[in-house]
Design a protein around this motif. Structure first.
Motif, short mmCIF file in Angstrom:
data_model
loop_
_atom_site.label_atom_id
_atom_site.label_comp_id
_atom_site.label_asym_id
_atom_site.label_seq_id
_atom_site.Cartn_x
_atom_site.Cartn_y
_atom_site.Cartn_z
N THR A 160 0.89 -1.14 -0.14
CA THR A 160 0.22 -0.49 0.25
C THR A 160 0.68 1.52 0.09
O THR A 160 0.40 2.06 -0.46
N LYS A 161 2.56 1.70 0.38
CA LYS A 161 2.99 2.26 -0.13
C LYS A 161 4.06 1.89 -0.76
O LYS A 161 4.56 1.38 -0.29
N ILE A 162 5.06 2.62 -0.94
CA ILE A 162 6.22 3.42 -0.87
C ILE A 162 7.08 4.19 -1.36
O ILE A 162 7.12 5.35 -1.12
N ARG A 163 7.97 3.85 -1.10
CA ARG A 163 9.23 5.33 -0.37
C ARG A 163 9.12 6.02 -2.39
O ARG A 163 9.72 5.42 -3.13
N LYS A 164 9.72 7.27 -1.81
CA LYS A 164 8.94 8.22 -2.94
C LYS A 164 11.06 7.94 -3.51
O LYS A 164 11.10 8.20 -5.10
N TYR A 165 11.67 8.36 -2.73
CA TYR A 165 13.19 8.58 -3.75
C TYR A 165 13.83 7.62 -3.32
O TYR A 165 14.01 7.35 -2.22
N GLN A 166 14.06 6.59 -4.81
CA GLN A 166 15.04 5.29 -4.75
C GLN A 166 15.43 5.38 -5.59
O GLN A 166 14.63 5.85 -6.51
N PRO A 167 15.84 4.53 -6.12
CA PRO A 167 16.14 4.57 -7.51
C PRO A 167 15.23 3.51 -8.62
O PRO A 167 14.21 3.36 -8.05
N LEU A 168 14.59 5.15 -9.72
CA LEU A 168 13.73 4.19 -10.63
C LEU A 168 13.42 3.18 -10.50
O LEU A 168 12.55 2.71 -11.08
N PRO A 169 14.66 2.52 -11.15
CA PRO A 169 14.12 0.47 -11.40
C PRO A 169 13.58 0.25 -10.29
O PRO A 169 12.93 -0.92 -10.71
N ALA A 170 13.99 0.77 -8.77
CA ALA A 170 12.95 -0.03 -8.18
C ALA A 170 11.19 0.35 -7.81
O ALA A 170 11.02 -0.22 -7.54
#
Length: 392
Positions: A92-102
């Protein structure tokens, strides 16, 4: 093509993500409609129809509030974009700032997992048992079994991970110890022992029912869902004697109980490397055997001697097993030094050596290597596991 609604107040963030998708293979996977202004998104929502509804909404909290006013809100999965820490298992959640492929891999994972919830129940004819085995310890058998379960689970299939090791080695990876103790305490006993007792009692003729079997055992009280591998599994046994006393018949009955429950596409069976009756049952009950080898003289020689012994013991049974076996080289370093243990044997797949696994303090790393996951995905494709629905 999956339709994704992306919404963030940062125009730079939206543009960077769209540019990356456009120049990558994900351009053939995602059709993205993006917004950085809530008002523009509101107008888009007003014009939605059942056929134009997105498959996934990825948005910051203020935009999700807007989306919730849509008549289609309860039919579409939502990922909340957040700058806070997010567990990898969160759906339900995703970290906004991380590698784009991830980020895009997470979108893909959530979209694929939707189909599992829509598939309902399955018949035993659709269930594959995949046994992961080896003739020698130290080949990475449990690591491969756990990653195989995770890869299939992330691909949207219902998976049961069946650990048949005498000494359970998965605790540090699955974090099952604490929850297991709590469940055992609540139930007042060892749940796995109770399940085996029920299984054995079910095979005894019941005179009051003229020798018919008792009602089918309900698996749910004995299982837990483990999001780390996207699979169900049994609560580990506290009493190791139960594992040692399991007969070949007990193990076969247990596997059939799972496959005939109508709940799973795959059962990943992980027995001991040391040859015993549980391993024998896995060999017979599996539709596919992933046989692990490592490129060292000890492993190759032990496999050679095992195959020689069982070919002499029962040639027909040995050939039947070999026909459903995929030989996989684990910890492959780019070239083979030792010869394969049997004439005519070929290695169908190679899984890479991961240097960071040699010395580590965080067992979670074994389940989170992008390189290893990529090769596990290729293995699943090679054996046809990712195309089960088309052939079931």
């Amino acid at each position: 093509m999956n339709k994704v609604l992306l919404a963030s107040s940062s125009l730079e963030y939206v543009e960077a993500l769209l540019d990356f998708i456009q120049g990558s293979p994900y351009s053939a996977v995602f059709q993205v409609t993006a917004f950085s202004q809530p008002e523009a998104m509101s107008r888009y929502i007003e014009e939605l129809t059942p056929t134009s509804t997105p498959d996934l909404v990825v948005a910051e909290e203020s935009f999700i509030e807007k989306w919730n006013s849509s008549p289609f809100a309860d039919k579409v999965s939502v990922l909340l974009l957040t700058e806070q820490f997010v567990s990898e298992e969160s759906q339900t959640k995703i970290r906004k700032y991380q590698p784009l492929p991830a980020i895009l891999a997470k979108w893909e994972e959530v979209l694929l997992s939707l189909s599992r919830r829509e598939r309902g129940r399955f018949t035993s004819a659709q269930t594959w048992v995949i046994g992961v085995t080896s003739a020698s310890g130290g080949c990475g058998k449990t690591t491969v079994a756990l990653n195989l379960a995770k890869q299939l689970g992330r691909s949207g299939y219902s998976v049961f991970y069946l650990n048949l090791e005498t000494m359970d080695s998965t605790g540090p990876f699955l974090h099952t110890s604490k929850s297991s103790i709590e469940r055992q305490t609540e139930s007042g006993g060892d749940l796995f022992s109770q399940l085996l007792y029920q299984l054995r009692a079910n095979k005894v003729p019941n005179n009051s029912f003229h020798g018919e079997k008792n009602d089918r055992i309900d698996l749910n009280p004995y299982t837990v869902r483990n999001e780390r591998i996207q699979a169900d599994c049994f609560i580990p046994a506290n009493n190791r004697k139960e594992m040692l006393q399991m007969s070949k018949s007990d193990t076969s009955e247990l596997i059939r109980l799972i496959t005939e429950s109508g709940q799973y596409h795959f059962v990943i069976a992980d027995p001991d490397s040391v040859w015993d009756l549980r391993s024998e049952a896995v060999m017979e009950e599996s539709q596919l055997l992933v046989w692990l080898l490592s490129d060292d003289i000890h492993t190759m020689n032990k496999c050679k001697e095992w195959m020689k012994f069982h070919r002499q013991l029962d040639p027909e049974q040995h050939e039947n097993r070999m026909r459903k076996t995929w030989h996989v080289i684990n910890r492959y370093m780019g070239n083979m030094v030792n010869e394969l243990p049997d004439e005519g044997m070929i290695a169908e797949h190679y899984l890479p050596y991961i240097p960071s696994w040699k010395q580590m303090r965080e067992p979670d790393l074994l389940l989170n290597s992008p390189i290893y996951q990529k090769e596990m995905n290729k293995l699943c494709e090679t054996i046809g596991a990712l195309y089960r629905e088309n052939t079931a």
